[in-house]
Design an enzyme around this catalytic site. Structure first.
Site, PDB file in Angstrom:
ATOM      1  N   GLY A   1     -20.191 100.460  79.536  1.00 10.76           N
ATOM      2  CA  GLY A   1     -19.927  99.657  78.323  1.00 10.76           C
ATOM      3  C   GLY A   1     -20.672  99.714  77.035  1.00 10.76           C
ATOM      4  O   GLY A   1     -20.580 100.571  76.088  1.00 10.76           O
TER       5      GLY A   1
ATOM      6  N   ARG B   1     -16.918  95.736  94.218  1.00  7.97           N
ATOM      7  CA  ARG B   1     -16.839  94.117  95.419  1.00  7.97           C
ATOM      8  C   ARG B   1     -18.056  93.845  95.357  1.00  7.97           C
ATOM      9  O   ARG B   1     -18.783  93.377  95.274  1.00  7.97           O
ATOM     10  CB  ARG B   1     -18.371  95.338  96.526  1.00  7.97           C
ATOM     11  CG  ARG B   1     -17.803  95.485  98.075  1.00  7.97           C
ATOM     12  CD  ARG B   1     -17.875  96.273  98.991  1.00  7.97           C
ATOM     13  NE  ARG B   1     -18.054  95.813 100.070  1.00  7.97           N
ATOM     14  CZ  ARG B   1     -17.946  97.165 101.161  1.00  7.97           C
ATOM     15  NH1 ARG B   1     -18.433  97.781 100.484  1.00  7.97           N
ATOM     16  NH2 ARG B   1     -17.727  97.098 102.816  1.00  7.97           N
TER      17      ARG B   1
ATOM     18  N   GLN C   1      -3.815 103.554  85.729  1.00  9.69           N
ATOM     19  CA  GLN C   1      -4.359 104.653  85.128  1.00  9.69           C
ATOM     20  C   GLN C   1      -3.695 106.218  84.947  1.00  9.69           C
ATOM     21  O   GLN C   1      -4.147 106.553  83.820  1.00  9.69           O
ATOM     22  CB  GLN C   1      -5.614 104.546  84.889  1.00  9.69           C
ATOM     23  CG  GLN C   1      -5.621 102.936  84.201  1.00  9.69           C
ATOM     24  CD  GLN C   1      -7.771 101.740  84.405  1.00  9.69           C
ATOM     25  OE1 GLN C   1      -8.582 102.778  84.940  1.00  9.69           O
ATOM     26  NE2 GLN C   1      -7.420 101.003  84.014  1.00  9.69           N
TER      27      GLN C   1
ATOM     28  N   VAL D   1     -16.163 106.896  86.832  1.00 10.15           N
ATOM     29  CA  VAL D   1     -17.679 105.741  87.156  1.00 10.15           C
ATOM     30  C   VAL D   1     -17.661 104.604  87.720  1.00 10.15           C
ATOM     31  O   VAL D   1     -18.336 104.373  88.569  1.00 10.15           O
ATOM     32  CB  VAL D   1     -18.297 105.751  85.481  1.00 10.15           C
ATOM     33  CG1 VAL D   1     -19.435 104.730  85.598  1.00 10.15           C
ATOM     34  CG2 VAL D   1     -18.551 106.718  84.608  1.00 10.15           C
TER      35      VAL D   1
ATOM     36  N   ASP E   1     -26.999 109.863  90.077  1.00  9.97           N
ATOM     37  CA  ASP E   1     -27.798 110.314  91.574  1.00  9.97           C
ATOM     38  C   ASP E   1     -28.807 111.830  90.708  1.00  9.97           C
ATOM     39  O   ASP E   1     -29.356 111.761  91.114  1.00  9.97           O
ATOM     40  CB  ASP E   1     -26.231 110.788  92.782  1.00  9.97           C
ATOM     41  CG  ASP E   1     -26.192 109.295  92.551  1.00  9.97           C
ATOM     42  OD1 ASP E   1     -26.758 108.185  93.379  1.00  9.97           O
ATOM     43  OD2 ASP E   1     -24.713 109.930  92.033  1.00  9.97           O
TER      44      ASP E   1
ATOM     45  N   HIS F   1     -20.761 109.743  95.990  1.00 14.53           N
ATOM     46  CA  HIS F   1     -21.652 108.680  94.734  1.00 14.53           C
ATOM     47  C   HIS F   1     -21.810 107.309  95.677  1.00 14.53           C
ATOM     48  O   HIS F   1     -21.031 106.740  96.329  1.00 14.53           O
ATOM     49  CB  HIS F   1     -21.088 108.298  93.325  1.00 14.53           C
ATOM     50  CG  HIS F   1     -21.802 107.079  93.315  1.00 14.53           C
ATOM     51  ND1 HIS F   1     -23.129 107.406  92.849  1.00 14.53           N
ATOM     52  CD2 HIS F   1     -21.759 105.620  92.472  1.00 14.53           C
ATOM     53  CE1 HIS F   1     -23.735 106.196  92.238  1.00 14.53           C
ATOM     54  NE2 HIS F   1     -22.982 105.248  92.487  1.00 14.53           N
TER      55      HIS F   1
HETATM   56  P1  NAD Z   1     -19.198  95.321  84.776  1.00 17.20           P
HETATM   57  O1  NAD Z   1     -18.199  93.979  85.492  1.00 17.20           O
HETATM   58  O2  NAD Z   1     -19.662  94.363  83.227  1.00 17.20           O
HETATM   59  O3  NAD Z   1     -17.782  95.512  83.270  1.00 17.20           O
HETATM   60  C1  NAD Z   1     -17.184  96.592  84.630  1.00 17.20           C
HETATM   61  C2  NAD Z   1     -15.346  95.682  83.022  1.00 17.20           C
HETATM   62  O4  NAD Z   1     -14.304  96.218  83.303  1.00 17.20           O
HETATM   63  C3  NAD Z   1     -15.422  94.272  82.396  1.00 17.20           C
HETATM   64  O5  NAD Z   1     -15.779  94.509  81.535  1.00 17.20           O
HETATM   65  C4  NAD Z   1     -13.868  94.076  83.675  1.00 17.20           C
HETATM   66  O6  NAD Z   1     -13.109  93.086  82.641  1.00 17.20           O
HETATM   67  C5  NAD Z   1     -13.735  95.528  83.106  1.00 17.20           C
HETATM   68  N1  NAD Z   1     -12.211  95.971  83.662  1.00 17.20           N
HETATM   69  C6  NAD Z   1     -11.977  95.518  84.961  1.00 17.20           C
HETATM   70  N2  NAD Z   1     -10.327  95.807  85.326  1.00 17.20           N
HETATM   71  C7  NAD Z   1     -10.063  96.384  84.580  1.00 17.20           C
HETATM   72  C8  NAD Z   1      -8.950  97.427  83.625  1.00 17.20           C
HETATM   73  N3  NAD Z   1      -7.876  97.594  85.559  1.00 17.20           N
HETATM   74  N4  NAD Z   1      -8.671  98.423  83.040  1.00 17.20           N
HETATM   75  C9  NAD Z   1      -9.941  97.976  82.271  1.00 17.20           C
HETATM   76  N5  NAD Z   1     -10.959  97.338  82.394  1.00 17.20           N
HETATM   77  C10 NAD Z   1     -11.256  96.450  82.986  1.00 17.20           C
HETATM   78  O7  NAD Z   1     -19.335  96.391  85.461  1.00 17.20           O
HETATM   79  P2  NAD Z   1     -20.706  97.387  84.853  1.00 17.20           P
HETATM   80  O8  NAD Z   1     -22.094  97.351  85.347  1.00 17.20           O
HETATM   81  O9  NAD Z   1     -20.158  97.943  83.457  1.00 17.20           O
HETATM   82  O10 NAD Z   1     -19.861  99.004  86.148  1.00 17.20           O
HETATM   83  C11 NAD Z   1     -18.723  98.913  86.083  1.00 17.20           C
HETATM   84  C12 NAD Z   1     -18.623 100.023  87.141  1.00 17.20           C
HETATM   85  O11 NAD Z   1     -19.816 101.166  87.658  1.00 17.20           O
HETATM   86  C13 NAD Z   1     -18.433  99.093  88.425  1.00 17.20           C
HETATM   87  O12 NAD Z   1     -17.152 100.153  89.566  1.00 17.20           O
HETATM   88  C14 NAD Z   1     -20.046 100.325  89.112  1.00 17.20           C
HETATM   89  O13 NAD Z   1     -19.812 100.071  90.174  1.00 17.20           O
HETATM   90  C15 NAD Z   1     -19.867 101.164  89.225  1.00 17.20           C
HETATM   91  N6  NAD Z   1     -20.692 101.920  88.514  1.00 17.20           N
HETATM   92  C16 NAD Z   1     -20.924 103.473  88.802  1.00 17.20           C
HETATM   93  C17 NAD Z   1     -22.142 104.246  88.902  1.00 17.20           C
HETATM   94  C18 NAD Z   1     -22.351 105.848  89.252  1.00 17.20           C
HETATM   95  O14 NAD Z   1     -22.960 106.027  89.346  1.00 17.20           O
HETATM   96  N7  NAD Z   1     -21.259 106.181  89.353  1.00 17.20           N
HETATM   97  C19 NAD Z   1     -23.337 104.087  88.292  1.00 17.20           C
HETATM   98  C20 NAD Z   1     -23.445 102.418  88.461  1.00 17.20           C
HETATM   99  C21 NAD Z   1     -22.094 101.836  88.116  1.00 17.20           C
HETATM  100  C1  LMR Z   2     -25.442 102.591  91.364  1.00 18.47           C
HETATM  101  O1  LMR Z   2     -25.607 103.807  91.618  1.00 18.47           O
HETATM  102  O2  LMR Z   2     -26.383 101.758  90.308  1.00 18.47           O
HETATM  103  C2  LMR Z   2     -24.068 102.085  91.487  1.00 18.47           C
HETATM  104  O3  LMR Z   2     -23.267 102.970  91.841  1.00 18.47           O
HETATM  105  C3  LMR Z   2     -24.175 100.869  92.363  1.00 18.47           C
HETATM  106  C4  LMR Z   2     -23.151 100.425  92.313  1.00 18.47           C
HETATM  107  O4  LMR Z   2     -22.688 100.033  93.594  1.00 18.47           O
HETATM  108  O5  LMR Z   2     -22.668  99.910  91.575  1.00 18.47           O
END
Ligand code: NAD
Ligand code: LMR
Length: 327
Positions: A17, A92, A112, A129, A159, A187
């Protein structure tokens, strides 16, 4: 000027964010002429941190930023949303089973989805995401009432970008010279980064593809396991690159793709033998605000097995959340 676009970002106080909001607000998403209103959704404990981010957005005096509002209620946060980035999820934790993760996220993405169905604008576009992104998107889609399933997508653009970067490094070319790379499936580590159709400056990459050791033992696992490698190196999961990929995905969706195709996880219509009704990554183009799966690509035996394996994992995740009553 166009009316401002309302953009809801969940998990707004998190790592992704923090990187994402400033890119959106600065015009990187919809261009320098389009004003955006940001609607941040957080859990109550993180609202204060989100307020801090909102102060910094205010202090940036972006010419493209209209308003910033903060919510801890999804119904309010998605009211009038034209675009939603669903970033917040339950990550996780040690000792957690996959089923615990899926059910915890069902508790987030079901409500949501409902809130989107109740209040989002007619042209709503949703990018999930938060992991497990594909199945979270499926859960949200199945609770969203009248919103077409085609408006729910999950992010495999990171990816895709990782695959471009790896190929460019191997070939000694620039990422911008590469086209026709595909991420298929989930993913997750079963994803299939596919170079079969790839071109560099419009030419096939025959010599690189002939190096099966590089393709199979280096390129594919490097891309598929890059998320874990970043976590290992940074001590936190990828954030700025994930935000950048999220911008790429939604910008292409809204404004149209500019290359032959990109990769996006969209609702499967059964194309390429991927079961209907799972949200899977495909080669996709976007035009007039709609993703389309590129049709007619030849799939060799190696690719077939890889696509089938990742599709099977998506079907398993779907069965698991169906058994828990989450879809
Ligand atoms: P983070 O823990 O820094 O932030 C997550 C935020 O979500 C926190 O501020 C938390 O308070 C908030 N949150 C939790 N539940 C919520 C809800 N019900 N409503 C609103 N907000 C809520 O994590 P991050 O590093 O920002 O990553 C977020 C997610 O993205 C993780 O699941 C991570 O695995 C995923 N991710 C996906 C990809 C992709 O390629 N698809 C890549 C990187 C990370
Ligand atoms: C990524 O691809 O960087 C993330 O999805 C990895 C993760 O498990 O948060």
């Amino acid at each position: 000027a166009n009316a401002p676009v309302n953009i809801t970002v969940t998990g707004a106080a998190g790592n992704i964010g923090y990187a994402l909001l400033f890119r959106i607000a600065s015009g990187a998403l919809l261009g320098p002429e389009q004003r955006v209103n940001l609607r941040l959704l957080e859990i109550p404990q993180a609202v204060k941190a989100a307020e801090g981010t909102a102060m910094e957005l205010f202090d940036s005096a972006f010419s493209t930023l209209g308003s910033v509002d903060i919510f801890d209620d999804p119904k309010q946060a998605f009211e009038g949303a034209n675009i939603a980035f669903l970033v917040g999820s339950m990550p996780r934790k040690a000792g957690m089973e996959r089923s615990d993760l899926l059910s915890a996220n069902g508790g987030i993405f079901g409500p949501q989805g409902e809130a989107l169905g109740a209040g989002a604008a007619d042209d709503i576009k949703v990018l999930v995401v938060g992991n497990p992104a594909n199945t979270n998107a499926l859960i949200a889609a199945s609770h969203a009432g009248d919103i077409p399933a085609s408006r729910f997508t999950a992010m495999t653009r990171l990816d895709h970008n990782r695959a471009l970067a790896q190929l460019a490094a191997k070939a000694g070319c620039h990422v911008s010279e590469i086209d026709k790379v595909t991420i298929w499936g989930n993913h997750s580590t079963t994803q299939y980064p596919d170079l079969t159709h790839a071109t560099i400056k419009g030419e096939p990459i025959t010599d690189i593809l002939a190096d099966r050791a590089w393709v199979e033992d280096d390129f594919i696992p490097t891309v598929a396991k890059r998320g874990a490698a970043i976590i290992e190196a940074r001590g936190a999961s990828s954030a700025a690159s994930a935000a950048s990929a999220a911008i790429d995905h939604v910008r292409d969706w809204c404004l149209g793709t500019t290359s032959a195709w990109t990769s996006a996880a969209v609702m499967s219509d059964g194309s390429y033998g991927v079961p209907e009704g799972v949200i899977s990554s495909f080669p996709c183009t976007a035009e007039n605000g709609e993703w389309k799966i590129v049709q007619g690509l030849e799939i060799d035996d190696f690719s077939r097995a890889k696509i089938d394996a990742s599709a099977a994992e998506l079907a398993e995740e779907k069965n698991a959340v169906a058994a828990m009553g989450l879809i």
